[in-house]
Scaffold this motif. Sequence first.
Motif, short mmCIF file in Angstrom:
data_model
loop_
_atom_site.label_atom_id
_atom_site.label_comp_id
_atom_site.label_asym_id
_atom_site.label_seq_id
_atom_site.Cartn_x
_atom_site.Cartn_y
_atom_site.Cartn_z
N SER A 312 0.93 -1.17 -0.04
CA SER A 312 -0.02 -0.12 -0.09
C SER A 312 0.97 1.18 0.09
O SER A 312 0.57 2.29 -0.58
CB SER A 312 -1.07 -0.04 1.27
OG SER A 312 -2.05 -1.02 1.02
N LEU A 313 1.97 1.23 0.78
CA LEU A 313 2.86 2.70 0.95
C LEU A 313 3.50 2.48 -0.72
O LEU A 313 3.79 3.73 -1.05
CB LEU A 313 4.05 2.08 2.05
CG LEU A 313 3.23 2.12 3.16
CD1 LEU A 313 4.55 1.76 4.14
CD2 LEU A 313 2.94 3.59 3.63
N ALA A 314 3.88 1.71 -1.25
CA ALA A 314 4.67 1.57 -2.57
C ALA A 314 3.39 2.05 -3.58
O ALA A 314 3.88 2.77 -4.31
CB ALA A 314 5.00 -0.13 -2.88
N ALA A 315 2.39 1.59 -3.42
CA ALA A 315 1.10 2.43 -4.37
C ALA A 315 1.22 3.68 -4.14
O ALA A 315 0.88 4.69 -5.26
CB ALA A 315 -0.01 1.52 -4.21
N LEU A 316 0.96 4.04 -2.68
CA LEU A 316 0.96 5.44 -2.82
C LEU A 316 2.14 6.23 -3.05
O LEU A 316 1.77 7.49 -3.61
CB LEU A 316 0.38 5.70 -1.25
CG LEU A 316 -1.08 5.32 -0.96
CD1 LEU A 316 -1.08 5.44 0.93
CD2 LEU A 316 -2.11 6.05 -1.26
N PHE A 317 3.22 5.98 -2.82
CA PHE A 317 4.43 6.47 -3.26
C PHE A 317 4.65 6.80 -4.71
O PHE A 317 4.64 7.76 -5.40
CB PHE A 317 5.57 5.62 -2.71
CG PHE A 317 7.00 6.18 -3.40
CD1 PHE A 317 7.73 6.84 -2.65
CD2 PHE A 317 7.63 5.73 -4.54
CE1 PHE A 317 8.95 7.44 -3.10
CE2 PHE A 317 8.76 6.27 -5.08
CZ PHE A 317 9.39 7.08 -4.29
N ALA A 318 4.04 5.55 -5.57
CA ALA A 318 3.89 5.43 -7.01
C ALA A 318 3.12 6.73 -7.43
O ALA A 318 3.06 7.59 -8.40
CB ALA A 318 3.85 4.45 -7.69
N LEU A 319 1.62 6.68 -6.70
CA LEU A 319 0.62 7.68 -7.02
C LEU A 319 1.16 9.15 -6.86
O LEU A 319 0.87 9.91 -7.81
CB LEU A 319 -0.69 7.27 -5.84
CG LEU A 319 -1.81 8.32 -6.14
CD1 LEU A 319 -3.22 7.42 -5.71
CD2 LEU A 319 -1.77 9.40 -4.99
N GLY A 320 1.72 9.38 -5.92
CA GLY A 320 2.32 10.70 -5.76
C GLY A 320 3.29 11.06 -6.79
O GLY A 320 3.40 12.21 -7.30
N ALA A 321 4.20 10.21 -7.26
CA ALA A 321 5.22 10.45 -8.17
C ALA A 321 4.63 10.53 -9.62
O ALA A 321 4.98 11.61 -10.46
CB ALA A 321 6.37 9.17 -8.40
N PHE A 322 3.48 9.74 -9.95
CA PHE A 322 2.70 10.03 -11.13
C PHE A 322 2.18 11.32 -11.35
O PHE A 322 2.09 11.79 -12.38
CB PHE A 322 1.76 8.69 -11.15
CG PHE A 322 2.48 7.38 -11.81
CD1 PHE A 322 3.14 7.50 -13.07
CD2 PHE A 322 2.35 6.25 -11.18
CE1 PHE A 322 3.94 6.14 -13.67
CE2 PHE A 322 2.88 5.03 -11.62
CZ PHE A 322 3.61 5.06 -12.93
N ASP A 323 1.61 11.68 -10.10
CA ASP A 323 0.62 12.87 -10.04
C ASP A 323 1.64 14.01 -10.42
O ASP A 323 1.27 14.98 -11.04
CB ASP A 323 0.20 13.09 -8.72
CG ASP A 323 -0.78 14.14 -8.82
OD1 ASP A 323 -1.63 14.58 -9.63
OD2 ASP A 323 -0.82 15.03 -7.83
#
Length: 419
Positions: A312-323
């Motif tokens: 979940s942390l990795a997904a949110l990390f990627a979410l912030g990077a993509f955004d």
Amino acid sequence: MPSLSPGAESLLRHRAFVLYWFARNASGFGFQMMSVAVGWQVYALTGRAVDLGLIGLVQFVPSVLLALPAGHVADQFDRRRIVTLCQAVEWIAIVLLAGFSLSGHLNETGILSLVFVVGVAKAFEFPAMSSMLPALVPTPLLPRAMASSSAAGQAAMIAGPALGGLLYVAGPGTVYGVSALLYLVALTLMSRLTYEKAPPRRESATLKTLFAGVHFIRHRPAVFGVISLDLFAVLLGGATALLPIFARDVLHTGPWGLGLLRSAPAVGALLMSIWLSRHTLTRRVGPIMFASVAGFGLATLVFAVSTSLPLSLAALFALGAFDMVSMVIRGALVQLETPDDMRGRISAVNAIFVNTSNQLGEFESGILAAAVGAVHATIIGGIGTLVVVGLWMWWFPSLRRRQGLVSEPVPQEGASDTV
């Protein structure tokens, strides 16, 4: 405060941008510290959760109601002076918060009133501050400059509340005092900044001039496409509003886990913004933008189905990077497609879209989660984001084919894009 990344060394040659960057960084840290102190102080005084919502409300209302007049003002007067005046008003309000807190004569009404004053000043400061940046650096360096500014903003969002929380042990007056000192630094730096700008074309404030930004966006497919893409992606991808539910009921963690979940998108965005400040996006910016928003949607889906805290942390990390990637591209495209005498009004309209979509996105996520559950609501949001990407690629083919940020002319009315 963080330093500029090594890849942004070329920006150091532009003194105006350096002053702008440090001024924006200082005021950003000060505002984040003030915000955490206000929340703690109000809740300590009243013990009512609803009062925490009022803090957001007194800032949200002026940001929406005053956005169009603020954009008009930013296009009619010297933007540096507008920013300086607004920061001076914010500084005075924070000094009053500090003084009344130290003297023990500050109640909930006084706090909310002064926060409202800060909100009004912020409403006028934002479009003026945003529309200054293209005049401070050469056009090819604008994406790097925006990424460096975003890095400062993300650092302030991460470190500002933490520093404010640590200082709060000495009392709210101490936090407000340090915040006021940072604002004074920002004021000093901004007052020394000079930049080249053509004399503004003075226009009376009429409905036509106030809504000129809306008219401009509507008849420029590239600008309308990127702003509306951001609007609907944020509306649908509001997974962060449901983090307390995921932390407790899905991932079975405590407040420490919730803190990690909340910080993961900001960390991803910060690291990506540092990378973008070192690398200029020169090719395939349209496909990269759409791929980034699609990545945002996919990361949302991964987070929705995850039952593991590390995943979940990795997904949110990627979410912030993509955004962050899509935000830098969208921001640069809007600035470069907009004439200088319209940038204030366009920034104001963009601010309305962003502020409204953030608030409505959280509301939509909460209502949908209440109806179908947090996991299914987040899955729907992720799928909806992917659908929006597909539709926008179809409706805005010039954006889909866009190669560079600066090499193409502004589309004219009657262009082939349809909406």
